[in-house]
Design an enzyme around this catalytic site. Structure first.
Site, PDB file in Angstrom:
ATOM      1  N   ARG B 297      30.161  34.134  23.252  1.00  0.00           N
ATOM      2  CA  ARG B 297      30.433  33.481  24.540  1.00  0.00           C
ATOM      3  C   ARG B 297      30.408  31.965  24.419  1.00  0.00           C
ATOM      4  NH1 ARG B 297      27.355  37.580  28.877  1.00  0.00           N
ATOM      5  NH2 ARG B 297      29.055  39.106  28.772  1.00  0.00           N
ATOM      6  N   TYR B 438      38.189  37.346  28.072  1.00  0.00           N
ATOM      7  CA  TYR B 438      37.477  38.097  27.015  1.00  0.00           C
ATOM      8  C   TYR B 438      36.049  37.595  26.788  1.00  0.00           C
ATOM      9  CZ  TYR B 438      39.388  34.909  23.209  1.00  0.00           C
ATOM     10  OH  TYR B 438      39.744  33.895  22.396  1.00  0.00           O
ATOM     11  N   GLU B 439      35.267  38.419  26.093  1.00  0.00           N
ATOM     12  CA  GLU B 439      33.810  38.172  25.955  1.00  0.00           C
ATOM     13  C   GLU B 439      33.130  38.055  27.315  1.00  0.00           C
ATOM     14  OE1 GLU B 439      32.593  38.689  23.176  1.00  0.00           O
ATOM     15  OE2 GLU B 439      34.319  38.405  21.877  1.00  0.00           O
ATOM     16  N   GLY B 440      33.615  38.804  28.272  1.00  0.00           N
ATOM     17  CA  GLY B 440      33.055  38.757  29.622  1.00  0.00           C
ATOM     18  C   GLY B 440      33.841  37.799  30.483  1.00  0.00           C
ATOM     19  N   GLN B 445      30.193  36.303  33.550  1.00  0.00           N
ATOM     20  CA  GLN B 445      29.326  35.146  33.250  1.00  0.00           C
ATOM     21  C   GLN B 445      28.526  34.763  34.489  1.00  0.00           C
ATOM     22  OE1 GLN B 445      29.427  34.318  30.043  1.00  0.00           O
ATOM     23  NE2 GLN B 445      31.160  35.729  29.838  1.00  0.00           N
TER      24      GLN B 445
END
Lengths: 596, 596
Positions: B297, B438-440, B445
């Site tokens: 992240r 992506y990656e949350g 977040q």
């Protein structure tokens, strides 16, 4: 169905904000009341939902292509255009004298929105024809009108606007294409034009190019530019097509979006000179071109609203369908459709509020256009003209800038799927990005707003609009519901922010132009925000009243919530924008050029 | 040159905001002072500017392709990766025990930015390897470490993260892939994983997949997920590769951007089961995966900064070169490079301020990471850990959201040319759009910021940061220059807005979660805005001091102007965001579902 025209919302605006019944009192529009609007919009929806919307994704996947000077459009486009012509849609707003239907813009604008929601790449072809028609109507000789107008209004032929050259984009003073007068009164045109939308295609039998060029000996700069009609095929006296003219498409562009719309490089006069006909008088070309531009700018604003609407619909469909995670309030004990998540609602409401707000703004502007052109009273015409002209940069600039945010949110709602082209959400974002650029970038709109629309009349029109907004605030306070009061408070703060900026602009445009133009686009965004927010506030008042009368409770409640959302989440930006414009100019311009 | 690493700005942050000399006092980082940072960054710049940056456009035009299960990357990528490995860049931040260089994140983060500016699609391969390395370091058995870590750290092999399945995106509770224990202690893995970045490619001899799957009988939901290593090729005891494992790439995606980065659909176990090895303990997979995620992240946040920087550089180059129209102040009597126009400056300054602000935020966060992991004093570690963890969603969420605005402005500066793909500006916008997903996603977040980072400690960390901001305000007031005073005023208003929101979040997360989560993303954006603005304010103080000492006047003056711009134009958004969050929740959630 991939697109469903938002008829209820369009008709709400047309009836209650644009006051179609007042428009219908203008001579010539007697038959264009609410019922006509309803009938036309319903018919228009059928065509766009059924014929054009399904071709939109195909156009992106299988764009127009060029080979040896010939442009082949996306499979299906030619047949769809035939149906468009057959339905008489090209002539909707054009004079009955030339075969049009003579409907007011108040109705036509909504049809334009549908067309662009359904298929923006397709819609560009009629949009450019509209511009060519308006220019010929205003400045063309009777002979030019006789030869070209009926065919353009029917859609049998299409039109283009040829302004840009490699060195002349926003700066038309740098146009170099030239025209040589011929003994027979025609001209020979030479030069290269780029970024010509539908400059070449296979959907119509002739293409009527309107071209800016300089006659030898003309003054330098914008005062030496003339406007010419250059048809792809020359036209015989009997109206039949004859020789191919010396204008050729040498390539089309590979673009981020609107891929089905061919963007042509046109070469004029490489084989002896393209035959052209002067429109109006020599050296007044830019003036005429602005007629096309102003019509096109409003239309591009509608494209912003249109693509935002379609992105919103797609995002809603996905959000109701995609199951992922439990709601934070524990109301559902299992993974639920993502529309249950507050942040997804926030994104959808943002998309919705922007779209409805801009639609409401554009609809009320359209009514002003109709009155400004057709009202029997000169004073009413003038007042509406000033209002409409103030609105054009807002409709164009604000609606297109918001469409970038809306289409980007549309991708975001889809999560990872949004990034995959097969999903289709990304196409709207790619398509939208041209809207803040063509027909004058947002900065060019903002120059217009600052110079011609605000500084020139000492802020009079802007202040008059602020006065109308204040009246709406009083009505909200009088209405007295919690929603009305909340909206009134935000609207008041936003109006005051706008007035501060108008004061700043009028006081400094001459003495400190750098400071004013450092904030010109933020001023445009602020003004657009406030005006759209005001129209939403008016909508709230109408909806409260209709609700009290028991009319369509679901729709009216949603309108009230959306207006409240607009005030809470979009109008709240206004005071900060004021600070940035009025107090922040120095830091925009202070950096040394070599420090960038 | 298409990209030039902003070494001065990076080193300014590393020296003055991240205080590298303090980092170098931590045991193990003795050699990692300012001079090392400078040397490493210069070397890194050479590689990225010379080798990777020129391949970026090629990667977009000629993406990775799939045929019969084999993925071929863009021409030039394989050779570039060989050079990347040879240069030892993969091991920069990894332990010397496994062949890495053991440098602090304070230095490594800047190198990561360069890599991603130069070529984001390429950079994703090492980024995912980093995640795999961190997971194995934290939770892998000694045996797994021995077999895999050196090869991953050297870059000889690469790593992937396999989380997503068609029904399980943000909601990992829905993971269905399964693992069957085998008598020899290994597992057989079955299932379909989608969106696997560099899940298949030709740049390394082996690919180490880290895969989430359920062991039969595991609890439902996220507490029944385990993490497995599944190599593409099995590894003999002597470390040599043996049989092809039963994991196959069945397709790659056709995406909006990062086209050179292959996004694979991986099929596990269709031919008897893919051999996998448990990482750590059963059912603790999500916990381990979060180690990779947190590292990833932060790295994705750096990607946002990186792509913003590159878009900025391209826009500046164009704006200095493109001649169009006369300046409004009459300072030049002919058409001038467009950088002379105030609105172009406004766009460039916006891009610059966002980029520098987020870089400053990320740099100070990196120093906190280093202290939180390596400082000898437990109290210092804990304090820095809290700060760093608060920063991760801001670095990820805010830096990526701003990158959308910055890359869109980058296209806008180019006008019509920006919309043409050959120009290259549009690629950055297309590439950037994945970063908020992506990656949350940004919403994920924001959930993290609200739940784990704010509500859990009753807003303590947030308030501590606000306290530090207040100290900076005092220093600005003491400094007393007009710029410092103006920034202090904006920073104070922004801090107060943030504190109001923190109060709102801590008071309502349990009792009224819908209201809090309706404003979770705006809270993240507000917090990111305030923290980045604070770091710019700190930068202004340093720059004033350096300027007084006669150090690099050009750079320091530009820093002061950029900090002032940040305050005037970005921090001014804070109070409106507060109003929208604290007073606007109802209109987010009020609309009936069937009214959407």
């Amino acid at each position: 169905m991939s697109y469903k025209a938002p008829l209820k919302d369009m008709l709400f605006d047309i009836q209650h904000l644009a006051n179609i019944d007042q428009v219908a009192q203008i001579p010539g529009f007697e038959d264009a009341g609410f019922e006509t609007a309803q009938a036309v919009l319903e018919e228009c929806a059928k065509f766009n939902e059924g014929v054009l919307a399904p071709l939109n994704f195909e156009g992106d996947k299988n764009p127009s292509s060029w080979k040896d000077g010939v442009v082949t459009t996306t499979p299906g486009f030619k047949e769809a255009f035939r149906q468009y012509v057959e339905g008489g849609w090209q002539g909707l707003q054009h004079p009955t004298d030339f075969g049009g239907q003579g409907l007011p813009k108040t109705i036509g604008a909504a049809c334009g929105e549908m067309l662009n929601s359904a298929n923006m790449s397709f819609a560009l072809c009629p949009l450019l024809s509209d511009g060519a028609i308006e220019a010929l109507l205003t400045a063309g000789s009777d002979e030019l009108k006789a030869v070209y107008l009926e065919k353009l209004v029917s859609g049998q032929w299409t039109g283009t606007m040829n302004l840009t050259e490699p060195q002349a984009g926003s700066d038309l003073a740098m146009v170099r294409s030239r025209a040589e007068p011929q003994p027979d009164g025609s001209y020979k045109v030479f030069g290269t034009k780029i970024f010509i939308t539908y400059g070449e295609h296979d959907m119509a039998e002739n293409i009527v190019h309107l071209v800016l060029a300089r006659v030898a000996g003309a003054p330098e700069g914008v005062k030496g530019i003339s406007l010419f009609v250059v048809p792809k095929f020359l036209v015989n006296q009997d109206g039949r097509l004859s020789a191919r003219n010396d204008v050729h498409c040498v390539s089309i562009e590979h673009k981020l979006g609107i891929k089905a719309s061919p963007t042509a490089v046109l070469q004029y006069g490489d084989h002896g000179g393209a035959v052209g006909y002067l429109v109006g008088e020599e050296n007044r070309g830019l003036e005429y071109m602005f007629i096309m531009m102003n019509s096109a700018r409003y239309a591009v604003g509608m494209q912003g609203i249109a693509i935002a609407e379609r992105a919103y619909q797609k995002a809603v469909t996905f959000a109701k369908d995609r199951v992922q995670s439990r709601p934070v309030d524990g109301s559902i004990k299992a993974s639920a459709p993502i529309i249950h998540h507050p942040d997804v609602k926030r994104m959808l409401m943002t998309m919705r509020a922007y779209t409805e707000g801009c639609r409401a703004m554009a609809s009320s502007a359209a009514a002003a256009y109709d009155a400004s052109h057709h009202h029997p009273d000169a004073g009413v015409r003038q007042q509406n003209q000033a209002f409409y002209e103030f609105m054009v940069p807002l409709v164009k600039g604000y609606s297109t800038e918001m469409s970038l945010e809306v289409t980007s949110l549309g991708v975001q709602v889809h999560g990872g799927m949004g990034f995959i082209e097969e999903t289709g959400a990304a196409q709207y974002l790619r398509d939208a990005k041209i809207l803040t650029i063509y027909e004058g970038t947002t900065a060019i709109q903002a120059n217009d707003l600052v110079g011609r629309k605000t500084a020139r009349d000492g802020g009079q029109t802007a202040k008059a609009i602020a006065g109308q907004i204040e009246t709406t605030e009083s009505e909200l306070l009088q209405q007295g519901s919690a929603d009305a009061l909340a909206v009134a408070r935000r609207l008041k703060a936003a109006r005051q922010a706008l007035l501060d900026v108008v004061e700043f602009v009028t006081a400094n445009t001459k003495t400190n132009p750098n400071a004013v133009f450092a904030g010109s686009v933020p001023y445009l965004m602020l003004a657009g925000n406030v005006v759209a927010g005001w129209q939403m506030a008016r909508s709230l008042l109408v909806a409260q009243e209709q609700l009290a009368q028991g009319v369509d409770a679901g729709f009216m409640k949603a309108k009230i919530t959306t207006a409240r959302f607009y005030a809470d989440h979009l109008l709240t930006k206004a005071p900060g924008m004021r600070d940035s414009i009025v107090e922040g100019a120095d830091s925009v311009t202070a950096l040394a050029l070599d420090a960038f």
